[in-house]
Design a protein around this motif. Structure first.
Motif, PDB file in Angstrom:
ATOM      1  N   ARG A 166       0.870  -1.178   0.000  1.00 27.70           N
ATOM      2  CA  ARG A 166       0.000   0.000   0.000  1.00 27.70           C
ATOM      3  C   ARG A 166       0.907   1.227   0.000  1.00 27.70           C
ATOM      4  NH1 ARG A 166      -4.005  -2.071   4.867  1.00 27.70           N
ATOM      5  NH2 ARG A 166      -5.343  -3.445   3.604  1.00 27.70           N
ATOM      6  N   PHE A 167       0.717   2.104  -0.966  1.00 27.27           N
ATOM      7  CA  PHE A 167       1.540   3.296  -1.092  1.00 27.27           C
ATOM      8  C   PHE A 167       0.889   4.491  -0.406  1.00 27.27           C
ATOM      9  CE2 PHE A 167       2.970   0.544  -4.460  1.00 27.27           C
ATOM     10  CZ  PHE A 167       4.332   0.796  -4.572  1.00 27.27           C
ATOM     11  N   GLN A 168       1.703   5.481  -0.094  1.00 25.58           N
ATOM     12  CA  GLN A 168       1.207   6.662   0.614  1.00 25.58           C
ATOM     13  C   GLN A 168       0.189   7.453  -0.195  1.00 25.58           C
ATOM     14  OE1 GLN A 168       4.867   8.709   1.650  1.00 25.58           O
ATOM     15  NE2 GLN A 168       5.001   7.718   3.646  1.00 25.58           N
ATOM     16  N   ASN A 169       0.252   7.365  -1.543  1.00 22.41           N
ATOM     17  CA  ASN A 169      -0.705   8.107  -2.364  1.00 22.41           C
ATOM     18  C   ASN A 169      -1.981   7.323  -2.631  1.00 22.41           C
ATOM     19  OD1 ASN A 169       0.143   6.154  -4.189  1.00 22.41           O
ATOM     20  ND2 ASN A 169       0.225   7.597  -5.930  1.00 22.41           N
ATOM     21  N   GLY A 170      -2.133   6.146  -1.993  1.00 28.00           N
ATOM     22  CA  GLY A 170      -3.324   5.334  -2.184  1.00 28.00           C
ATOM     23  C   GLY A 170      -3.168   4.235  -3.209  1.00 28.00           C
ATOM     24  N   ALA A 171      -2.072   4.234  -3.957  1.00 27.35           N
ATOM     25  CA  ALA A 171      -1.840   3.171  -4.939  1.00 27.35           C
ATOM     26  C   ALA A 171      -1.613   1.843  -4.231  1.00 27.35           C
ATOM     27  CB  ALA A 171      -0.638   3.519  -5.817  1.00 27.35           C
ATOM     28  N   ARG A 172      -1.812   0.757  -4.966  1.00 28.23           N
ATOM     29  CA  ARG A 172      -1.587  -0.589  -4.458  1.00 28.23           C
ATOM     30  C   ARG A 172      -0.494  -1.259  -5.276  1.00 28.23           C
ATOM     31  NH1 ARG A 172      -4.186   1.522  -0.990  1.00 28.23           N
ATOM     32  NH2 ARG A 172      -5.917   0.598   0.198  1.00 28.23           N
ATOM     33  N   GLY A 173       0.103  -2.321  -4.711  1.00 27.58           N
ATOM     34  CA  GLY A 173       1.175  -2.997  -5.421  1.00 27.58           C
ATOM     35  C   GLY A 173       1.251  -4.461  -5.059  1.00 27.58           C
ATOM     36  N   ALA A 174       1.931  -5.225  -5.914  1.00 23.36           N
ATOM     37  CA  ALA A 174       2.154  -6.649  -5.671  1.00 23.36           C
ATOM     38  C   ALA A 174       3.495  -7.037  -6.280  1.00 23.36           C
ATOM     39  CB  ALA A 174       1.037  -7.491  -6.270  1.00 23.36           C
ATOM     40  N   LEU A 175       4.313  -7.713  -5.482  1.00 26.62           N
ATOM     41  CA  LEU A 175       5.665  -8.095  -5.899  1.00 26.62           C
ATOM     42  C   LEU A 175       5.906  -9.568  -5.615  1.00 26.62           C
ATOM     43  CD1 LEU A 175       8.722  -7.660  -6.592  1.00 26.62           C
ATOM     44  CD2 LEU A 175       9.010  -6.875  -4.224  1.00 26.62           C
ATOM     45  N   THR A 176       6.480 -10.272  -6.595  1.00 24.36           N
ATOM     46  CA  THR A 176       6.959 -11.636  -6.398  1.00 24.36           C
ATOM     47  C   THR A 176       8.471 -11.638  -6.545  1.00 24.36           C
ATOM     48  OG1 THR A 176       4.934 -12.585  -7.323  1.00 24.36           O
ATOM     49  CG2 THR A 176       6.869 -14.021  -7.220  1.00 24.36           C
ATOM     50  N   VAL A 177       9.164 -12.224  -5.575  1.00 22.32           N
ATOM     51  CA  VAL A 177      10.620 -12.320  -5.596  1.00 22.32           C
ATOM     52  C   VAL A 177      11.001 -13.792  -5.503  1.00 22.32           C
ATOM     53  CG1 VAL A 177      12.773 -11.620  -4.486  1.00 22.32           C
ATOM     54  CG2 VAL A 177      10.792 -10.107  -4.404  1.00 22.32           C
ATOM     55  N   SER A 178      11.959 -14.220  -6.332  1.00 27.82           N
ATOM     56  CA  SER A 178      12.375 -15.621  -6.285  1.00 27.82           C
ATOM     57  C   SER A 178      13.808 -15.777  -6.773  1.00 27.82           C
ATOM     58  CB  SER A 178      11.451 -16.481  -7.160  1.00 27.82           C
ATOM     59  OG  SER A 178      11.978 -17.785  -7.339  1.00 27.82           O
ATOM     60  N   GLN A 179      14.532 -16.659  -6.106  1.00 28.63           N
ATOM     61  CA  GLN A 179      15.856 -17.074  -6.579  1.00 28.63           C
ATOM     62  C   GLN A 179      15.848 -18.549  -6.976  1.00 28.63           C
ATOM     63  OE1 GLN A 179      18.135 -15.668  -3.129  1.00 28.63           O
ATOM     64  NE2 GLN A 179      18.899 -13.950  -4.352  1.00 28.63           N
ATOM     65  N   VAL A 180      14.623 -19.092  -7.163  1.00 21.69           N
ATOM     66  CA  VAL A 180      14.467 -20.505  -7.515  1.00 21.69           C
ATOM     67  C   VAL A 180      13.488 -20.677  -8.680  1.00 21.69           C
ATOM     68  CG1 VAL A 180      15.096 -21.407  -5.239  1.00 21.69           C
ATOM     69  CG2 VAL A 180      12.715 -20.766  -5.688  1.00 21.69           C
ATOM     70  N   SER A 181      13.499 -19.752  -9.639  1.00 18.19           N
ATOM     71  CA  SER A 181      12.588 -19.799 -10.790  1.00 18.19           C
ATOM     72  C   SER A 181      13.350 -20.256 -12.028  1.00 18.19           C
ATOM     73  CB  SER A 181      11.959 -18.420 -11.040  1.00 18.19           C
ATOM     74  OG  SER A 181      11.113 -18.060  -9.970  1.00 18.19           O
ATOM     75  N   PRO A 182      13.185 -21.526 -12.453  1.00 20.49           N
ATOM     76  CA  PRO A 182      13.993 -22.071 -13.554  1.00 20.49           C
ATOM     77  C   PRO A 182      13.920 -21.231 -14.824  1.00 20.49           C
ATOM     78  CG  PRO A 182      12.750 -23.819 -12.475  1.00 20.49           C
ATOM     79  CD  PRO A 182      12.235 -22.519 -11.921  1.00 20.49           C
ATOM     80  N   GLY A 183      15.083 -20.948 -15.382  1.00 22.94           N
ATOM     81  CA  GLY A 183      15.163 -20.223 -16.643  1.00 22.94           C
ATOM     82  C   GLY A 183      15.202 -18.720 -16.510  1.00 22.94           C
ATOM     83  N   ARG A 184      14.893 -18.209 -15.320  1.00 24.27           N
ATOM     84  CA  ARG A 184      14.932 -16.762 -15.105  1.00 24.27           C
ATOM     85  C   ARG A 184      16.297 -16.399 -14.528  1.00 24.27           C
ATOM     86  NH1 ARG A 184      11.350 -14.654 -18.444  1.00 24.27           N
ATOM     87  NH2 ARG A 184       9.267 -15.521 -18.118  1.00 24.27           N
ATOM     88  N   LYS A 185      17.137 -15.836 -15.358  1.00 27.03           N
ATOM     89  CA  LYS A 185      18.508 -15.551 -14.928  1.00 27.03           C
ATOM     90  C   LYS A 185      18.607 -14.258 -14.117  1.00 27.03           C
ATOM     91  CE  LYS A 185      19.578 -19.249 -17.030  1.00 27.03           C
ATOM     92  NZ  LYS A 185      19.717 -20.480 -16.217  1.00 27.03           N
ATOM     93  N   ASN A 186      17.930 -13.217 -14.597  1.00 24.08           N
ATOM     94  CA  ASN A 186      17.959 -11.939 -13.881  1.00 24.08           C
ATOM     95  C   ASN A 186      16.832 -11.071 -14.414  1.00 24.08           C
ATOM     96  OD1 ASN A 186      19.181 -10.161 -11.932  1.00 24.08           O
ATOM     97  ND2 ASN A 186      19.918  -8.939 -13.640  1.00 24.08           N
ATOM     98  N   SER A 187      15.612 -11.484 -14.146  1.00 25.27           N
ATOM     99  CA  SER A 187      14.438 -10.844 -14.727  1.00 25.27           C
ATOM    100  C   SER A 187      13.737  -9.960 -13.713  1.00 25.27           C
ATOM    101  CB  SER A 187      13.457 -11.905 -15.249  1.00 25.27           C
ATOM    102  OG  SER A 187      12.278 -11.298 -15.741  1.00 25.27           O
ATOM    103  N   CYS A 188      13.933  -8.653 -13.848  1.00 27.37           N
ATOM    104  CA  CYS A 188      13.241  -7.659 -13.028  1.00 27.37           C
ATOM    105  C   CYS A 188      12.170  -7.016 -13.900  1.00 27.37           C
ATOM    106  CB  CYS A 188      14.227  -6.604 -12.522  1.00 27.37           C
ATOM    107  SG  CYS A 188      13.460  -5.286 -11.544  1.00 27.37           S
ATOM    108  N   ARG A 189      10.923  -7.237 -13.542  1.00 19.72           N
ATOM    109  CA  ARG A 189       9.803  -6.686 -14.313  1.00 19.72           C
ATOM    110  C   ARG A 189       8.970  -5.771 -13.427  1.00 19.72           C
ATOM    111  NH1 ARG A 189       7.313 -11.919 -17.590  1.00 19.72           N
ATOM    112  NH2 ARG A 189       9.242 -12.542 -18.650  1.00 19.72           N
TER     113      ARG A 189
END
Length: 391
Positions: A252-275
């Protein structure tokens, strides 16, 4: 385009603490802007000396701090060493660029920030991902109201380098890295981007951390990051893992926006994917680090667009951190270069203003406050506010 003249760069000396993967990127950036590397400090000094790669290998941090030819110190050591080393460097009156996380908790980071301000030196935290030029352009678009009001920030930071039980790095050990691993190592970059792009801070988090591999087979000897250690000849021992392999975080952001984040170091084939994607009230923007020169611009009722990095058509801020003409790709190494250029420009100019041209220890403290909130949320199973001082 360098922001530091060759003559000015040559008059500034640097030292680097660490000789691993990340330190190499710092050293490469120094070379590219013409700042002399005076020496390195590493726990494996004999190997560093034998390599012949460095002009000098310091015996200890006291020798480094006493070197009058060193003006700026890059701290790229394991997380648990940052606070002590930075305080020693600050006491010597030297400028500092520290890898993230700044420390293991917010209170330690706040003490480092206070010490840096008291010392009157330039201080920076290495949130290098910001320095992809199209992200600077995206930030300018959002600030100008080109996508309306930011409503939803979503995305992920995924890697696979710790997928197997035989994959090992010092970051797995909480004594070296702290209680958080994936979130502190890579999620911190995404969280920094979310506020950097939108101009608003996270107010609360709801976090779920998970360890898929509760036991790893740790090599008995030392190992290097991002190298294979699955051969049968490597002697191993069981290690009980308490740091997270992956995390899901609602925001939850201070301006009322919402967010969702997934973090993983065990996702096959994803070498360094920041989206990361920012959905505004009129348009949206999306970026993927594995296609770093592309910025997707989404519309309703009109054709979607893809902006390709080209300084001739981008914002002033984006041009400032671009290094090549359009069609000449730049990526991961240039993000470090952009950060280092900005910091050394401040060193050369004696400019201590925290004007957002590079991330400072204050941004590092903000990241630690977010990480403390993530831990509190996970431990308590509920939303946790980001604790900030009122002063």
């Amino acid at each position: 385009m360098s922001r530091v003249s060759p003559q000015a760069a040559a008059a500034v000396g640097a030292a680097v603490i660490g000789t691993g993967f990340i330190s190499g990127l710092h050293i490469d950036a120094l070379r590219r802007i013409g700042v002399p590397l005076r020496g390195v400090l590493t726990r494996d000094a004999p190997a560093a000396r034998e390599s012949g790669l460095y002009p000098h290998v310091y015996a200890d941090i006291d020798e480094l701090c006493a070197d009058p030819s060193v003006d700026v110190v890059h701290v790229t050591s394991p997380n648990n060493l940052h606070a002590e080393q930075v305080h020693q460097v600050l006491s010597a009156g030297k400028h500092v660029i520290c890898e993230k996380p700044l420390a293991l908790d917010a209170s330690s980071g706040e003490a480092m920030l206070d010490a840096a301000r008291a010392a009157g030196v330039i201080h920076a935290i290495c949130f290098n991902v910001r320095f992809n030029p199209v992200l600077h352009h995206a930030r300018s678009m959002i600030a100008a109201g080109d996508i309306g009001v930011p409503r939803l920030v979503s995305g992920s930071y995924l890697q696979d380098w710790l997928l197997l039980e035989t994959d090992w790095n010092w970051r797995v050990d909480p004594e070296a890295s702290g209680r958080l691993r994936a979130v502190a190592d890579i999620g911190s970059h995404w969280l920094d981007l979310a506020s950097f792009l939108t101009g608003t801070r996270v107010a609360e988090v709801f976090a779920d951390l998970h360890t898929f591999l509760p036991t790893r087979r740790r090599p008995v000897g030392s190992v290097e990051t991002f190298t294979a250690h699955t051969v049968a000849s490597v002697e191993r021992e069981d290690f009980t893992v308490t740091t997270e392999d992956a995390a899901g975080i609602l925001l939850r952001f201070q301006n009322g926006a919402r967010g969702a984040l997934t973090v993983s170091q065990v996702s096959p084939g994803r070498k360094n994917s920041c989206r990361i994607e920012v959905a505004g009230s009129t348009s949206g923007l999306a970026w993927d680090s594995e296609e770093p020169e592309r910025l997707w611009v989404g519309h309703r009722g009109a054709l979607n667009e893809v902006l390709l990095r080209d300084p001739s058509i981008m914002s002033t801020d984006a041009v400032r951190v671009s290094h090549y003409p359009g069609g000449h790709p730049e990526g991961f190494a240039e993000s470090f270069l952009g950060l280092v250029e900005a910091v050394y420009a401040a060193v050369v100019d004696g400019d201590h203003r925290d004007d957002g041209s590079y991330p400072t220890f204050a941004d590092g403290v903000e990241g630690l406050r977010l990480e403390d909130a993530v831990l509190a949320s996970h431990d308590n199973g509920r939303w946790a506010p980001v604790q900030r001082s009122t002063s």
